[in-house]
Design an enzyme around this catalytic site. Structure first.
Site, PDB file in Angstrom:
ATOM      1  N   ILE A   6      25.392  46.430  55.315  1.00 55.13           N
ATOM      2  CA  ILE A   6      24.290  46.289  54.641  1.00 55.13           C
ATOM      3  C   ILE A   6      22.925  46.717  54.334  1.00 55.13           C
ATOM      4  O   ILE A   6      22.697  47.632  54.929  1.00 55.13           O
ATOM      5  CB  ILE A   6      23.691  45.633  56.317  1.00 55.13           C
ATOM      6  CG1 ILE A   6      25.335  45.246  57.424  1.00 55.13           C
ATOM      7  CG2 ILE A   6      22.725  44.657  56.760  1.00 55.13           C
ATOM      8  CD1 ILE A   6      24.861  44.806  58.585  1.00 55.13           C
ATOM      9  N   ASN A  78      21.533  41.927  51.757  1.00 58.43           N
ATOM     10  CA  ASN A  78      20.016  41.032  52.649  1.00 58.43           C
ATOM     11  C   ASN A  78      18.585  41.552  52.163  1.00 58.43           C
ATOM     12  O   ASN A  78      17.864  41.178  51.882  1.00 58.43           O
ATOM     13  CB  ASN A  78      20.158  41.399  54.326  1.00 58.43           C
ATOM     14  CG  ASN A  78      18.889  41.907  54.932  1.00 58.43           C
ATOM     15  OD1 ASN A  78      18.300  40.404  55.230  1.00 58.43           O
ATOM     16  ND2 ASN A  78      18.200  42.402  54.978  1.00 58.43           N
ATOM     17  N   TYR A 145      10.958  35.296  41.899  1.00 57.70           N
ATOM     18  CA  TYR A 145      11.564  35.782  43.617  1.00 57.70           C
ATOM     19  C   TYR A 145      11.998  34.574  43.299  1.00 57.70           C
ATOM     20  O   TYR A 145      13.323  34.819  43.673  1.00 57.70           O
ATOM     21  CB  TYR A 145      10.861  35.574  44.457  1.00 57.70           C
ATOM     22  CG  TYR A 145      11.408  35.617  45.634  1.00 57.70           C
ATOM     23  CD1 TYR A 145      11.822  36.639  46.279  1.00 57.70           C
ATOM     24  CD2 TYR A 145      11.460  33.709  46.535  1.00 57.70           C
ATOM     25  CE1 TYR A 145      12.741  36.233  47.303  1.00 57.70           C
ATOM     26  CE2 TYR A 145      12.406  34.444  47.673  1.00 57.70           C
ATOM     27  CZ  TYR A 145      12.482  34.871  48.759  1.00 57.70           C
ATOM     28  OH  TYR A 145      13.474  35.100  49.554  1.00 57.70           O
ATOM     29  N   LYS A 149      16.314  34.499  43.311  1.00 58.74           N
ATOM     30  CA  LYS A 149      17.372  33.905  44.392  1.00 58.74           C
ATOM     31  C   LYS A 149      18.584  32.711  43.546  1.00 58.74           C
ATOM     32  O   LYS A 149      18.925  32.532  44.065  1.00 58.74           O
ATOM     33  CB  LYS A 149      16.594  33.481  45.282  1.00 58.74           C
ATOM     34  CG  LYS A 149      15.809  34.457  46.238  1.00 58.74           C
ATOM     35  CD  LYS A 149      16.514  35.187  47.342  1.00 58.74           C
ATOM     36  CE  LYS A 149      16.536  35.912  48.083  1.00 58.74           C
ATOM     37  NZ  LYS A 149      16.873  36.809  48.516  1.00 58.74           N
ATOM     38  N   VAL A 180      11.302  33.388  58.692  1.00 59.73           N
ATOM     39  CA  VAL A 180      11.351  33.939  59.526  1.00 59.73           C
ATOM     40  C   VAL A 180       9.762  34.455  59.496  1.00 59.73           C
ATOM     41  O   VAL A 180       9.785  35.049  58.463  1.00 59.73           O
ATOM     42  CB  VAL A 180      13.096  34.661  59.114  1.00 59.73           C
ATOM     43  CG1 VAL A 180      13.312  35.629  60.688  1.00 59.73           C
ATOM     44  CG2 VAL A 180      14.041  33.486  58.504  1.00 59.73           C
ATOM     45  N   THR A 182       8.665  37.366  59.384  1.00 61.08           N
ATOM     46  CA  THR A 182       9.338  39.364  58.705  1.00 61.08           C
ATOM     47  C   THR A 182       7.545  39.581  58.632  1.00 61.08           C
ATOM     48  O   THR A 182       7.385  39.016  58.243  1.00 61.08           O
ATOM     49  CB  THR A 182      10.427  39.205  58.583  1.00 61.08           C
ATOM     50  OG1 THR A 182      10.118  38.778  57.028  1.00 61.08           O
ATOM     51  CG2 THR A 182      11.665  38.879  58.955  1.00 61.08           C
TER      52      THR A 182
HETATM   53  N1  LIG Z   1      11.787  35.850  55.820  1.00 61.50           N
HETATM   54  C1  LIG Z   1      11.884  34.771  55.343  1.00 61.50           C
HETATM   55  O1  LIG Z   1      11.417  33.676  55.672  1.00 61.50           O
HETATM   56  C2  LIG Z   1      12.593  34.979  54.181  1.00 61.50           C
HETATM   57  C3  LIG Z   1      13.575  33.767  53.712  1.00 61.50           C
HETATM   58  C4  LIG Z   1      13.880  33.135  52.931  1.00 61.50           C
HETATM   59  C5  LIG Z   1      14.873  34.743  52.381  1.00 61.50           C
HETATM   60  N2  LIG Z   1      14.531  35.721  53.051  1.00 61.50           N
HETATM   61  C6  LIG Z   1      15.424  36.420  52.742  1.00 61.50           C
HETATM   62  O2  LIG Z   1      16.094  37.367  53.707  1.00 61.50           O
HETATM   63  C7  LIG Z   1      16.238  39.047  53.663  1.00 61.50           C
HETATM   64  C8  LIG Z   1      15.537  39.266  54.140  1.00 61.50           C
HETATM   65  O3  LIG Z   1      13.987  39.519  54.033  1.00 61.50           O
HETATM   66  P1  LIG Z   1      13.015  39.703  55.626  1.00 61.50           P
HETATM   67  O4  LIG Z   1      12.117  38.635  55.823  1.00 61.50           O
HETATM   68  O5  LIG Z   1      13.527  40.172  56.809  1.00 61.50           O
HETATM   69  O6  LIG Z   1      12.154  40.818  54.605  1.00 61.50           O
HETATM   70  P2  LIG Z   1      11.317  41.993  55.443  1.00 61.50           P
HETATM   71  O7  LIG Z   1      11.002  42.154  56.325  1.00 61.50           O
HETATM   72  O8  LIG Z   1      10.166  42.271  54.286  1.00 61.50           O
HETATM   73  O9  LIG Z   1      12.648  43.552  54.801  1.00 61.50           O
HETATM   74  C9  LIG Z   1      12.994  43.537  53.608  1.00 61.50           C
HETATM   75  C10 LIG Z   1      14.504  45.069  53.761  1.00 61.50           C
HETATM   76  O10 LIG Z   1      14.591  44.662  52.609  1.00 61.50           O
HETATM   77  C11 LIG Z   1      14.555  46.242  52.323  1.00 61.50           C
HETATM   78  N3  LIG Z   1      14.399  46.556  51.077  1.00 61.50           N
HETATM   79  C12 LIG Z   1      13.184  45.927  50.116  1.00 61.50           C
HETATM   80  N4  LIG Z   1      12.942  46.364  48.750  1.00 61.50           N
HETATM   81  C13 LIG Z   1      13.679  47.066  48.882  1.00 61.50           C
HETATM   82  C14 LIG Z   1      14.430  48.179  48.108  1.00 61.50           C
HETATM   83  N5  LIG Z   1      13.628  48.337  46.917  1.00 61.50           N
HETATM   84  N6  LIG Z   1      15.375  49.279  47.878  1.00 61.50           N
HETATM   85  C15 LIG Z   1      16.045  49.129  49.279  1.00 61.50           C
HETATM   86  N7  LIG Z   1      15.784  48.330  49.994  1.00 61.50           N
HETATM   87  C16 LIG Z   1      14.808  47.295  49.979  1.00 61.50           C
HETATM   88  C17 LIG Z   1      13.083  47.229  53.712  1.00 61.50           C
HETATM   89  O11 LIG Z   1      13.855  48.302  53.585  1.00 61.50           O
HETATM   90  P3  LIG Z   1      12.566  49.217  53.117  1.00 61.50           P
HETATM   91  O12 LIG Z   1      11.385  48.728  52.573  1.00 61.50           O
HETATM   92  O13 LIG Z   1      12.790  50.243  54.079  1.00 61.50           O
HETATM   93  O14 LIG Z   1      13.281  48.704  52.097  1.00 61.50           O
HETATM   94  C18 LIG Z   1      13.430  45.714  54.228  1.00 61.50           C
HETATM   95  O15 LIG Z   1      15.010  46.043  54.842  1.00 61.50           O
HETATM   96  C19 LIG Z   1      15.321  38.856  51.939  1.00 61.50           C
HETATM   97  O16 LIG Z   1      16.306  38.590  50.585  1.00 61.50           O
HETATM   98  C20 LIG Z   1      14.296  37.884  51.747  1.00 61.50           C
HETATM   99  O17 LIG Z   1      14.761  37.418  50.419  1.00 61.50           O
HETATM  100  C21 LIG Z   1      13.944  35.738  53.894  1.00 61.50           C
END
Ligand SMILES: NC(=O)c1ccc[n+]([C@@H]2O[C@H](COP(=O)([O-])OP(=O)(O)OC[C@H]3O[C@@H](n4cnc5c(N)ncnc54)[C@H](OP(=O)(O)O)[C@@H]3O)[C@@H](O)[C@H]2O)c1
Length: 241
Positions: A6, A78, A145, A149, A180, A182
């Site tokens: 993951i 993810n 972005y 996607k 979500v 986050t």
């Molecule tokens: N939150 C929403 O509303 C939403 C909506 C639609 C889609 N999504 C998608 O859901 C997924 C998870 O998003 P989230 O909301 O959980 O985001 P988040 O809280 O910002 O977490 C992002 C995760 O990705 C990792 N990451 C970011 N840049 C990275 C890099 N350069 N190398 C390795 N890991 C990296 C981060 O880890 P480190 O910083 O430790 O590297 C973190 O664990 C994403 O693909 C996002 O596009 C989210």
């Protein structure tokens, strides 16, 4: 043992999904992100920056290790970044490369190596890419972005078609997780209103407590991974689980 790879396990949806998976004794998770926030006997962290695709390519042998007697092997792409919120014409050009490396190139490299590394393994195999509704409709200020996607969706659709032609039984999904609560949403709310016309709507979603809880989303995703036979479509939304 069920093995899960993951990306983005340090926070948000990836961390919640990892914690939900680890509640089952029969699971082992390899987490990939720059920071490590999960401590568990059945969790191994791999420190990778997915924007450094050269380092990723050179170290893939450390990720997809031999897995003896695996009952199921799952890859969840993810990790994702929104990048700088700004209109095309006023962006730093390296933003496009950064967003595509993390959201598309990294996942493509991991999918490619996952499928070749475990080709001869007979257990069920699943690839789940975390996509977004933004891959299906334009959001101003989010060009890199949205495009990334959309590319991830097409990568998933193509990969599933290939696996069907090969008759491997591998299932591929591209899941939009909903809006979500986050760090990614906090980043969106920090945008300037002239860079993103929907800023107020996103601020209101938070104020009105309408954002989805990452733990609830993690549990939903686990439901999909546990019963893939119930879901035939590659492109999915979390409310369809
Ligand atoms: N939150 C929403 O509303 C939403 C909506 C639609 C889609 N999504 C998608 O859901 C997924 C998870 O998003 P989230 O909301 O959980 O985001 P988040 O809280 O910002 O977490 C992002 C995760 O990705 C990792 N990451 C970011 N840049 C990275 C890099 N350069 N190398 C390795 N890991 C990296 C981060 O880890 P480190 O910083 O430790 O590297 C973190 O664990 C994403 O693909 C996002 O596009 C989210």
């Amino acid at each position: 043992m069920e093995y899960y790879f993951i990306t983005g396990t340090s926070k948000g949806i990836g961390k919640a999904l990892t914690e939900a998976i680890l509640q089952n004794d029969n699971t082992y998770v390899y987490g990939i992100s720059r920071n490590c926030a999960v401590k568990h006997a059945r969790y191994h962290h791999l420190h990778f920056d997915l924007s450094d695709t050269t380092a990723l390519r050179n170290n893939l042998h450390k990720v997809f290790v031999p897995l003896k007697e695996a009952e199921r092997i799952v890859l969840v792409n993810n990790a994702g970044v929104l990048g700088k919120i700004d209109y095309i014409g006023s962006q730093a050009t390296d933003n496009f490369e950064f967003v595509f490396d993390v959201n598309v190139i990294g996942p493509a490299i991991l999918m490619n190596t996952f499928l070749s590394a475990y080709y001869s393994q007979q257990c069920p195999k699943i690839i789940l890419n975390i996509s977004s509704g933004a891959g299906k409709r334009p959001m101003d200020g989010w060009s890199a972005y949205c495009a990334s996607k959309a590319a991830l969706d097409m990568l998933s659709l193509t990969c599933q078609k290939e696996q069907e032609l090969l008759g491997t039984g591998v299932k591929v999904y591209s899941l939009a997780p909903g809006v979500v609560d986050t760090a990614m949403q906090a980043h969106i709310r920090e945008a300037e209103s002239d860079q993103f016309s929907e800023l107020e709507r996103f601020k209101l979603l938070k104020e009105n407590k309408e954002l989805l809880d990452p733990e609830a989303v993690g549990k939903k995703i686990l439901q999909l991974l546990k019963q893939p036979q119930q879901y035939s479509s590659v492109l999915m939304r979390v409310d369809e689980i």
